[in-house]
Design a protein around this motif. Structure first.
Motif, PDB file in Angstrom:
ATOM      1  N   VAL A   1       0.852  -1.189   0.000  1.00  0.00           N
ATOM      2  CA  VAL A   1       0.000   0.000   0.000  1.00  0.00           C
ATOM      3  C   VAL A   1       0.883   1.231   0.000  1.00  0.00           C
ATOM      4  CG1 VAL A   1      -1.904  -1.152   1.198  1.00  0.00           C
ATOM      5  CG2 VAL A   1      -0.257   0.163   2.527  1.00  0.00           C
ATOM      6  N   GLY A   2       0.313   2.343  -0.387  1.00  0.00           N
ATOM      7  CA  GLY A   2       1.067   3.584  -0.406  1.00  0.00           C
ATOM      8  C   GLY A   2       1.196   4.200   0.973  1.00  0.00           C
ATOM      9  N   TRP A   3       2.139   5.128   1.087  1.00  0.00           N
ATOM     10  CA  TRP A   3       2.366   5.820   2.345  1.00  0.00           C
ATOM     11  C   TRP A   3       1.122   6.575   2.794  1.00  0.00           C
ATOM     12  CZ3 TRP A   3       4.071   6.408   6.850  1.00  0.00           C
ATOM     13  CH2 TRP A   3       4.016   7.638   7.495  1.00  0.00           C
ATOM     14  N   VAL A   4       0.398   7.171   1.857  1.00  0.00           N
ATOM     15  CA  VAL A   4      -0.795   7.953   2.220  1.00  0.00           C
ATOM     16  C   VAL A   4      -1.854   7.053   2.856  1.00  0.00           C
ATOM     17  CG1 VAL A   4      -2.693   9.357   1.305  1.00  0.00           C
ATOM     18  CG2 VAL A   4      -0.359   9.736   0.500  1.00  0.00           C
ATOM     19  N   THR A   5      -2.050   5.879   2.279  1.00  0.00           N
ATOM     20  CA  THR A   5      -3.012   4.929   2.846  1.00  0.00           C
ATOM     21  C   THR A   5      -2.595   4.518   4.245  1.00  0.00           C
ATOM     22  OG1 THR A   5      -3.643   4.108   0.673  1.00  0.00           O
ATOM     23  CG2 THR A   5      -4.073   2.655   2.540  1.00  0.00           C
ATOM     24  N   MET A   6      -1.327   4.167   4.420  1.00  0.00           N
ATOM     25  CA  MET A   6      -0.838   3.768   5.743  1.00  0.00           C
ATOM     26  C   MET A   6      -1.029   4.900   6.741  1.00  0.00           C
ATOM     27  SD  MET A   6       0.453   1.488   7.744  1.00  0.00           S
ATOM     28  CE  MET A   6       0.886   0.218   6.569  1.00  0.00           C
ATOM     29  N   SER A   7      -0.701   6.107   6.348  1.00  0.00           N
ATOM     30  CA  SER A   7      -0.853   7.261   7.217  1.00  0.00           C
ATOM     31  C   SER A   7      -2.308   7.452   7.638  1.00  0.00           C
ATOM     32  CB  SER A   7      -0.340   8.519   6.507  1.00  0.00           C
ATOM     33  OG  SER A   7      -0.546   9.655   7.301  1.00  0.00           O
ATOM     34  N   LYS A   8      -3.223   7.295   6.690  1.00  0.00           N
ATOM     35  CA  LYS A   8      -4.649   7.440   7.019  1.00  0.00           C
ATOM     36  C   LYS A   8      -5.106   6.344   7.974  1.00  0.00           C
ATOM     37  CE  LYS A   8      -6.056  10.018   2.950  1.00  0.00           C
ATOM     38  NZ  LYS A   8      -6.902  10.049   1.756  1.00  0.00           N
ATOM     39  N   TRP A   9      -4.600   5.134   7.794  1.00  0.00           N
ATOM     40  CA  TRP A   9      -4.957   4.043   8.701  1.00  0.00           C
ATOM     41  C   TRP A   9      -4.481   4.325  10.119  1.00  0.00           C
ATOM     42  CZ3 TRP A   9      -3.104  -0.779   5.487  1.00  0.00           C
ATOM     43  CH2 TRP A   9      -4.041  -1.064   4.483  1.00  0.00           C
ATOM     44  N   VAL A  10      -3.215   4.681  10.272  1.00  0.00           N
ATOM     45  CA  VAL A  10      -2.663   4.824  11.618  1.00  0.00           C
ATOM     46  C   VAL A  10      -3.123   6.095  12.319  1.00  0.00           C
ATOM     47  CG1 VAL A  10      -0.652   3.361  11.158  1.00  0.00           C
ATOM     48  CG2 VAL A  10      -0.455   5.839  10.897  1.00  0.00           C
ATOM     49  N   ASN A  11      -3.599   7.073  11.552  1.00  0.00           N
ATOM     50  CA  ASN A  11      -4.082   8.308  12.161  1.00  0.00           C
ATOM     51  C   ASN A  11      -5.598   8.349  12.308  1.00  0.00           C
ATOM     52  OD1 ASN A  11      -1.575   9.697  12.626  1.00  0.00           O
ATOM     53  ND2 ASN A  11      -1.387   9.802  10.405  1.00  0.00           N
ATOM     54  N   GLY A  12      -6.267   7.246  11.957  1.00  0.00           N
ATOM     55  CA  GLY A  12      -7.707   7.151  12.142  1.00  0.00           C
ATOM     56  C   GLY A  12      -8.544   7.916  11.141  1.00  0.00           C
ATOM     57  N   HIS A  13      -7.956   8.254   9.990  1.00  0.00           N
ATOM     58  CA  HIS A  13      -8.699   8.983   8.966  1.00  0.00           C
ATOM     59  C   HIS A  13      -9.364   8.056   7.956  1.00  0.00           C
ATOM     60  CE1 HIS A  13      -7.206  12.730  10.493  1.00  0.00           C
ATOM     61  NE2 HIS A  13      -5.962  12.280  10.411  1.00  0.00           N
ATOM     62  N   ARG A  14      -8.969   6.803   7.969  1.00  0.00           N
ATOM     63  CA  ARG A  14      -9.569   5.789   7.099  1.00  0.00           C
ATOM     64  C   ARG A  14      -9.556   4.470   7.859  1.00  0.00           C
ATOM     65  NH1 ARG A  14      -6.996   4.507   1.346  1.00  0.00           N
ATOM     66  NH2 ARG A  14      -8.278   6.239   0.636  1.00  0.00           N
ATOM     67  N   GLN A  15     -10.654   3.749   7.772  1.00  0.00           N
ATOM     68  CA  GLN A  15     -10.735   2.459   8.447  1.00  0.00           C
ATOM     69  C   GLN A  15      -9.968   1.413   7.650  1.00  0.00           C
ATOM     70  OE1 GLN A  15     -14.708   1.177   9.210  1.00  0.00           O
ATOM     71  NE2 GLN A  15     -14.081  -0.464  10.557  1.00  0.00           N
ATOM     72  N   ILE A  16      -9.149   0.652   8.340  1.00  0.00           N
ATOM     73  CA  ILE A  16      -8.380  -0.401   7.681  1.00  0.00           C
ATOM     74  C   ILE A  16      -9.306  -1.569   7.350  1.00  0.00           C
ATOM     75  CG2 ILE A  16      -7.677  -1.458   9.874  1.00  0.00           C
ATOM     76  CD1 ILE A  16      -4.936  -2.042   8.546  1.00  0.00           C
ATOM     77  N   THR A  17      -9.094  -2.185   6.204  1.00  0.00           N
ATOM     78  CA  THR A  17      -9.896  -3.341   5.813  1.00  0.00           C
ATOM     79  C   THR A  17      -9.424  -4.569   6.590  1.00  0.00           C
ATOM     80  OG1 THR A  17      -8.384  -3.966   4.036  1.00  0.00           O
ATOM     81  CG2 THR A  17     -10.193  -2.429   3.472  1.00  0.00           C
ATOM     82  N   ALA A  18     -10.257  -5.585   6.603  1.00  0.00           N
ATOM     83  CA  ALA A  18      -9.872  -6.838   7.267  1.00  0.00           C
ATOM     84  C   ALA A  18      -8.636  -7.432   6.596  1.00  0.00           C
ATOM     85  CB  ALA A  18     -11.030  -7.827   7.234  1.00  0.00           C
ATOM     86  N   TYR A  19      -8.591  -7.357   5.265  1.00  0.00           N
ATOM     87  CA  TYR A  19      -7.429  -7.893   4.567  1.00  0.00           C
ATOM     88  C   TYR A  19      -6.180  -7.065   4.851  1.00  0.00           C
ATOM     89  CZ  TYR A  19      -4.504  -9.852   0.890  1.00  0.00           C
ATOM     90  OH  TYR A  19      -3.475 -10.449   0.197  1.00  0.00           O
ATOM     91  N   GLY A  20      -6.330  -5.757   4.935  1.00  0.00           N
ATOM     92  CA  GLY A  20      -5.204  -4.902   5.290  1.00  0.00           C
ATOM     93  C   GLY A  20      -4.693  -5.223   6.679  1.00  0.00           C
ATOM     94  N   LEU A  21      -5.610  -5.418   7.609  1.00  0.00           N
ATOM     95  CA  LEU A  21      -5.239  -5.772   8.980  1.00  0.00           C
ATOM     96  C   LEU A  21      -4.518  -7.115   9.016  1.00  0.00           C
ATOM     97  CD1 LEU A  21      -5.578  -4.621  11.875  1.00  0.00           C
ATOM     98  CD2 LEU A  21      -7.594  -6.076  12.067  1.00  0.00           C
ATOM     99  N   TYR A  22      -4.999  -8.047   8.213  1.00  0.00           N
ATOM    100  CA  TYR A  22      -4.362  -9.365   8.121  1.00  0.00           C
ATOM    101  C   TYR A  22      -2.918  -9.231   7.623  1.00  0.00           C
ATOM    102  CZ  TYR A  22      -3.217 -13.967   6.237  1.00  0.00           C
ATOM    103  OH  TYR A  22      -2.579 -15.143   5.940  1.00  0.00           O
ATOM    104  N   ARG A  23      -2.732  -8.463   6.553  1.00  0.00           N
ATOM    105  CA  ARG A  23      -1.385  -8.291   5.993  1.00  0.00           C
ATOM    106  C   ARG A  23      -0.456  -7.607   6.990  1.00  0.00           C
ATOM    107  NH1 ARG A  23      -2.325  -5.401   0.434  1.00  0.00           N
ATOM    108  NH2 ARG A  23      -3.736  -4.247   1.765  1.00  0.00           N
ATOM    109  N   VAL A  24      -0.953  -6.580   7.684  1.00  0.00           N
ATOM    110  CA  VAL A  24      -0.150  -5.895   8.695  1.00  0.00           C
ATOM    111  C   VAL A  24       0.239  -6.866   9.802  1.00  0.00           C
ATOM    112  CG1 VAL A  24      -0.224  -4.138  10.507  1.00  0.00           C
ATOM    113  CG2 VAL A  24      -1.032  -3.581   8.208  1.00  0.00           C
ATOM    114  N   SER A  25      -0.717  -7.668  10.247  1.00  0.00           N
ATOM    115  CA  SER A  25      -0.441  -8.603  11.347  1.00  0.00           C
ATOM    116  C   SER A  25       0.639  -9.608  10.961  1.00  0.00           C
ATOM    117  CB  SER A  25      -1.718  -9.329  11.790  1.00  0.00           C
ATOM    118  OG  SER A  25      -2.138 -10.286  10.840  1.00  0.00           O
ATOM    119  N   LYS A  26       0.618 -10.060   9.703  1.00  0.00           N
ATOM    120  CA  LYS A  26       1.623 -11.028   9.262  1.00  0.00           C
ATOM    121  C   LYS A  26       3.017 -10.409   9.233  1.00  0.00           C
ATOM    122  CE  LYS A  26      -0.972 -14.487   8.957  1.00  0.00           C
ATOM    123  NZ  LYS A  26      -0.883 -15.456  10.046  1.00  0.00           N
TER     124      LYS A  26
END
Length: 71
Positions: free
Chosen positions: A30-55
């Motif tokens: 994913v791009g830096w902007v997407t990651m930034s939005k996820w970690v700053n609470g501006h966009r909800q992370i998808t279940a698949y995104g959460l899965y990939r991060v957890s791995k």
């Protein structure tokens, strides 16, 4: 619901594993902007995104979601 809990947990585990958010974003495709939005609470992370991060971080999805039901 604490909308910033997942982002805070991602930042915490990145610090613990000595992984930058940029390298985490690159690792999961994913791009830096997407990651930034996820970690700053501006966009909800998808279940698949959460899965990939957890791995990449070597933690369970449940660990990344801890605290989302807190005040």
């Amino acid at each position: 619901m604490n909308i910033h809990a997942i982002g805070d947990n991602i930042k915490l585990y990145c610090r613990m594993k000595n992984i930058t958010l940029l390298s985490l974003a690159d690792s999961i495709g994913v791009g830096w902007v997407t990651m930034s939005k996820w970690v700053n609470g501006h966009r909800q992370i998808t279940a698949y995104g959460l899965y990939r991060v957890s791995k990449v971080l070597g933690v369970t999805m449940e660990k990344l979601m801890e605290g989302i039901e807190d005040g």
